[in-house]
Design a protein around this motif. Structure first.
Motif, mmCIF file in Angstrom:
data_model
loop_
_atom_site.group_PDB
_atom_site.id
_atom_site.type_symbol
_atom_site.label_atom_id
_atom_site.label_comp_id
_atom_site.label_asym_id
_atom_site.label_seq_id
_atom_site.Cartn_x
_atom_site.Cartn_y
_atom_site.Cartn_z
ATOM 1 N N LEU A 29 63.335 -78.088 32.700
ATOM 2 C CA LEU A 29 62.938 -78.131 31.444
ATOM 3 C C LEU A 29 63.500 -79.327 30.591
ATOM 4 C CD1 LEU A 29 61.697 -76.672 28.773
ATOM 5 C CD2 LEU A 29 64.249 -75.658 28.619
ATOM 6 N N ARG A 30 64.644 -79.611 30.945
ATOM 7 C CA ARG A 30 65.219 -80.956 30.499
ATOM 8 C C ARG A 30 64.163 -82.098 30.710
ATOM 9 N NH1 ARG A 30 67.561 -85.067 32.156
ATOM 10 N NH2 ARG A 30 68.746 -86.640 30.950
ATOM 11 N N GLU A 31 63.799 -82.381 31.989
ATOM 12 C CA GLU A 31 62.927 -83.725 32.106
ATOM 13 C C GLU A 31 61.717 -83.283 31.564
ATOM 14 O OE1 GLU A 31 63.240 -83.415 36.402
ATOM 15 O OE2 GLU A 31 65.150 -83.898 36.636
ATOM 16 N N GLU A 32 60.958 -82.245 31.518
ATOM 17 C CA GLU A 32 59.599 -81.999 31.008
ATOM 18 C C GLU A 32 59.781 -82.151 29.540
ATOM 19 O OE1 GLU A 32 56.594 -81.177 32.341
ATOM 20 O OE2 GLU A 32 57.417 -81.361 34.482
ATOM 21 N N LEU A 33 60.917 -81.478 28.681
ATOM 22 C CA LEU A 33 60.726 -81.707 27.311
ATOM 23 C C LEU A 33 61.009 -83.169 26.936
ATOM 24 C CD1 LEU A 33 61.126 -80.177 24.597
ATOM 25 C CD2 LEU A 33 63.312 -79.723 25.281
ATOM 26 N N ARG A 34 62.035 -83.943 27.612
ATOM 27 C CA ARG A 34 62.224 -85.532 27.308
ATOM 28 C C ARG A 34 60.778 -86.086 27.416
ATOM 29 N NH1 ARG A 34 67.423 -87.847 27.001
ATOM 30 N NH2 ARG A 34 66.257 -89.556 27.484
ATOM 31 N N ASP A 35 60.144 -85.853 28.523
ATOM 32 C CA ASP A 35 58.878 -86.562 28.750
ATOM 33 C C ASP A 35 57.755 -86.289 27.650
ATOM 34 O OD1 ASP A 35 57.034 -88.064 30.412
ATOM 35 O OD2 ASP A 35 55.939 -85.979 30.618
ATOM 36 N N PHE A 36 57.672 -84.715 27.166
ATOM 37 C CA PHE A 36 56.925 -84.502 26.140
ATOM 38 C C PHE A 36 57.179 -85.318 24.874
ATOM 39 C CE2 PHE A 36 55.522 -81.956 22.758
ATOM 40 C CZ PHE A 36 54.451 -81.345 23.002
ATOM 41 N N LEU A 37 58.531 -85.310 24.370
ATOM 42 C CA LEU A 37 58.820 -85.748 23.294
ATOM 43 C C LEU A 37 58.643 -87.195 23.251
ATOM 44 C CD1 LEU A 37 62.246 -83.605 22.754
ATOM 45 C CD2 LEU A 37 60.164 -83.528 21.322
ATOM 46 N N GLN A 38 58.963 -87.938 24.428
ATOM 47 C CA GLN A 38 58.839 -89.267 24.327
ATOM 48 C C GLN A 38 57.383 -89.570 24.130
ATOM 49 O OE1 GLN A 38 61.026 -90.174 28.096
ATOM 50 N NE2 GLN A 38 62.710 -90.983 26.613
ATOM 51 N N ARG A 39 56.313 -88.860 25.072
ATOM 52 C CA ARG A 39 55.195 -88.994 25.138
ATOM 53 C C ARG A 39 54.211 -88.927 23.529
ATOM 54 N NH1 ARG A 39 52.896 -85.464 29.443
ATOM 55 N NH2 ARG A 39 53.741 -83.977 28.137
ATOM 56 N N TYR A 40 54.727 -88.170 22.795
ATOM 57 C CA TYR A 40 54.417 -87.549 21.631
ATOM 58 C C TYR A 40 55.307 -88.287 20.324
ATOM 59 C CZ TYR A 40 50.893 -85.244 23.917
ATOM 60 O OH TYR A 40 50.032 -84.769 24.933
ATOM 61 N N ASN A 41 56.006 -89.269 20.635
ATOM 62 C CA ASN A 41 56.825 -90.004 19.718
ATOM 63 C C ASN A 41 57.686 -89.067 18.789
ATOM 64 O OD1 ASN A 41 55.962 -92.639 20.378
ATOM 65 N ND2 ASN A 41 54.015 -92.010 19.071
ATOM 66 N N GLY A 42 58.192 -88.174 19.679
ATOM 67 C CA GLY A 42 58.886 -87.061 18.923
ATOM 68 C C GLY A 42 60.718 -87.449 18.893
ATOM 69 N N LEU A 43 60.898 -88.462 19.519
ATOM 70 C CA LEU A 43 62.372 -88.839 19.487
ATOM 71 C C LEU A 43 62.546 -90.045 18.611
ATOM 72 C CD1 LEU A 43 63.076 -88.615 23.174
ATOM 73 C CD2 LEU A 43 63.700 -87.133 21.694
ATOM 74 N N ASN A 44 63.641 -90.146 17.962
ATOM 75 C CA ASN A 44 63.925 -91.212 17.144
ATOM 76 C C ASN A 44 65.253 -91.939 17.664
ATOM 77 O OD1 ASN A 44 66.247 -90.428 15.920
ATOM 78 N ND2 ASN A 44 64.978 -89.428 14.301
ATOM 79 N N SER A 45 65.584 -93.140 17.143
ATOM 80 C CA SER A 45 66.711 -93.784 17.817
ATOM 81 C C SER A 45 67.869 -92.837 17.770
ATOM 82 C CB SER A 45 66.894 -95.006 16.925
ATOM 83 O OG SER A 45 67.381 -94.720 15.691
ATOM 84 N N GLY A 46 68.148 -92.080 16.789
ATOM 85 C CA GLY A 46 69.358 -91.159 16.535
ATOM 86 C C GLY A 46 69.323 -90.090 17.693
ATOM 87 N N ASP A 47 68.302 -89.633 18.144
ATOM 88 C CA ASP A 47 68.175 -88.711 19.171
ATOM 89 C C ASP A 47 68.422 -89.266 20.721
ATOM 90 O OD1 ASP A 47 67.182 -86.575 17.698
ATOM 91 O OD2 ASP A 47 65.097 -87.613 17.684
ATOM 92 N N LEU A 48 68.499 -90.773 20.688
ATOM 93 C CA LEU A 48 68.586 -91.563 22.011
ATOM 94 C C LEU A 48 69.899 -91.947 21.798
ATOM 95 C CD1 LEU A 48 65.077 -92.898 22.377
ATOM 96 C CD2 LEU A 48 65.993 -91.016 23.513
ATOM 97 N N ASP A 49 70.771 -91.849 20.957
ATOM 98 C CA ASP A 49 72.241 -92.319 20.837
ATOM 99 C C ASP A 49 73.034 -91.762 21.948
ATOM 100 O OD1 ASP A 49 71.585 -94.087 18.716
ATOM 101 O OD2 ASP A 49 72.509 -92.841 17.321
ATOM 102 N N TYR A 50 73.860 -92.231 22.385
ATOM 103 C CA TYR A 50 74.766 -91.770 23.546
ATOM 104 C C TYR A 50 75.906 -91.188 22.792
ATOM 105 C CZ TYR A 50 72.309 -93.736 27.452
ATOM 106 O OH TYR A 50 71.423 -93.925 28.565
ATOM 107 N N LEU A 51 76.187 -90.058 23.218
ATOM 108 C CA LEU A 51 77.457 -89.065 22.991
ATOM 109 C C LEU A 51 78.813 -89.916 23.114
ATOM 110 C CD1 LEU A 51 76.256 -85.706 24.124
ATOM 111 C CD2 LEU A 51 76.168 -86.435 21.836
ATOM 112 N N LYS A 52 79.602 -89.935 22.208
ATOM 113 C CA LYS A 52 80.859 -90.339 22.675
ATOM 114 C C LYS A 52 81.539 -89.813 23.598
ATOM 115 C CE LYS A 52 85.021 -91.676 19.905
ATOM 116 N NZ LYS A 52 85.521 -91.765 18.699
ATOM 117 N N ASN A 53 82.112 -90.768 24.553
ATOM 118 C CA ASN A 53 82.757 -90.656 25.798
ATOM 119 C C ASN A 53 81.938 -89.802 26.895
ATOM 120 O OD1 ASN A 53 85.295 -91.638 24.726
ATOM 121 N ND2 ASN A 53 85.853 -89.993 23.620
#
Length: 106
Positions: A29-53
């Motif tokens: 699900l994680r892989e499919e959901l990320r792919d879907f969101l990236q394909r349809y521009n559903g992610l922004n830079s804040g969603d792609l920020d790495y978590l601290k530590n």
């Protein structure tokens, strides 16, 4: 564009599960959901920020929260998706939610 919240993903998760035989492992699900969101521009830079530590991004935490919050809130708690043994399965209620969202675009 605002960052994605767990609730923003309800219909999308149900749709992805429907399109994949109604069930996926959490990893799938994680892989499919990320792919879907990236394909349809559903992610922004804040969603792609790495978590601290951590070695993963904020969107990964949101996806993991779908399962970790299952007893408190979210699509599992609301009966849209069932979780059993690492597998998420869309319910009839979840299918209806996804279909309603899709129909509203017609």
């Amino acid at each position: 564009m605002n960052r994605i919240s767990e609730n923003d993903l309800d219909a999308v998760v149900c749709y992805i599960l429907m399109m994949n035989g109604n069930s996926l492992s959490t990893t799938e699900l994680r892989e499919e959901l990320r792919d879907f969101l990236q394909r349809y521009n559903g992610l922004n830079s804040g969603d792609l920020d790495y978590l601290k530590n951590r070695n993963d991004q904020k969107i990964d935490q949101i996806i993991r929260n779908i399962v970790s919050h299952r007893h408190e809130s979210g699509i599992i708690n609301e009966g849209l998706v069932e979780y059993n043994g690492g597998v998420l399965t869309v319910t009839q209620k979840g299918i209806k939610v996804a279909e309603t969202v899709i129909a509203s675009t017609l």
